[in-house]
Design an enzyme around this catalytic site. Sequence first.
Site, PDB file in Angstrom:
ATOM      1  N   LYS A   1       9.956  34.330  18.380  1.00 50.36           N
ATOM      2  CA  LYS A   1      11.231  34.941  18.021  1.00 50.36           C
ATOM      3  C   LYS A   1      12.321  33.879  17.852  1.00 50.36           C
ATOM      4  O   LYS A   1      13.393  34.148  17.355  1.00 50.36           O
ATOM      5  CB  LYS A   1      11.668  35.930  19.109  1.00 50.36           C
ATOM      6  CG  LYS A   1      10.722  37.114  19.210  1.00 50.36           C
ATOM      7  CD  LYS A   1      11.179  38.147  20.200  1.00 50.36           C
ATOM      8  CE  LYS A   1      10.252  39.354  20.139  1.00 50.36           C
ATOM      9  NZ  LYS A   1      10.665  40.485  20.919  1.00 50.36           N
ATOM     10  N   ARG A   2      12.019  32.662  18.297  1.00 48.44           N
ATOM     11  CA  ARG A   2      13.031  31.599  18.237  1.00 48.44           C
ATOM     12  C   ARG A   2      13.049  30.889  16.881  1.00 48.44           C
ATOM     13  O   ARG A   2      13.955  30.120  16.601  1.00 48.44           O
ATOM     14  CB  ARG A   2      12.765  30.578  19.354  1.00 48.44           C
ATOM     15  CG  ARG A   2      13.583  30.832  20.595  1.00 48.44           C
ATOM     16  CD  ARG A   2      13.096  29.993  21.770  1.00 48.44           C
ATOM     17  NE  ARG A   2      11.981  30.641  22.446  1.00 48.44           N
ATOM     18  CZ  ARG A   2      10.807  30.083  22.696  1.00 48.44           C
ATOM     19  NH1 ARG A   2      10.559  28.859  22.331  1.00 48.44           N
ATOM     20  NH2 ARG A   2       9.860  30.747  23.320  1.00 48.44           N
TER      21      ARG A   2
END
Length: 316
Positions: A253-254
Amino acid sequence: MIYRGRYAPSPTGPLHLGNARTALLAWLDARAHDGKLVMRVEDIDTPRVVKGAEEEQLSDLRWLGLDWDEGPDVGGPHGPYRQSNRYERYEAALSTLRGMGRLFPCVCSRKDLQRLASAPHVGEEGPAYPGTCRDRFSSDEEARAAAGRAPALRFRVTSGKASFDDRVLGSIAQDVERDVGDFVLRRADGLYAYQLAVVVDDGEMGITHVVRADDLATSTPRQVMLLRTLGHAVPSYAHVPLLNGPDAARLQKREPRHTLRGLRDAGIKPESVVGWLAHSIGLVETTTPVRPSELVRDFRLGPLVSRPRWDLFPVT
Ligand code: GLU
């Protein structure tokens, strides 16, 4: 035919392309069946919940071209649609199980019990519970007094095997008693376990069809067992391939290029993302931009082939 599907994101950060592909498939399956789609926000793992993530996720799913018939932002007859507003339902289910003699307090170490509020991912679950506290205490109070702290609550598994027919994976059976053992429904710190919340919600929201990523397939036998014990109908399950990143590692998700938000901010069109996602799972031959609604007519869950072509990805 009654079709009530759901998509159940955890608001722990931005949605990545894997989440988006699963959401697209859940949406397509519901729409292809003329069914309803429920949006359920799975925010029981409060320490991992990120402020603002729910609004961002729902906004990004709408940007992609998806919609839903019931959910925290649109209401509906089976709400509330946010798990943090459903604690009394989880408590009621625990009381029912207690009345049936299917719940017992467990004082095994906190470390062993930590992760249980989030959906488990492949390889995250430890060894089977050895049954340490199964017949050890006659009440929660006795367990609390013996350990000097609150006990967790476990479901007593009394029948070995649970099985289900998955629309994608075929027939799946697991010896829950041997491979998992009595599992946690409420952690010692009071957080409800994913397995309890998902079962109460799928049951009480009348969900008939579950489409979700295949890293959760190992949870399903437990959920089938718990659904039956609580007297709920067991939905039909379809576990769809998890999307991995270009290096075959899990998507992060980063990484902004792998999140809906990042792509949106980079000016990429939602149709380009949907085209790539649909191609990556074998729904269409090319990555030509497309709207989700244009995929409904020919949609069939059937055999899905995960063939992500990162070289054809909208942003490289
Ligand atoms: N909330 C879970 C997740 O985001 C999905 C649970 C489910 O679909 O059963 O991983």
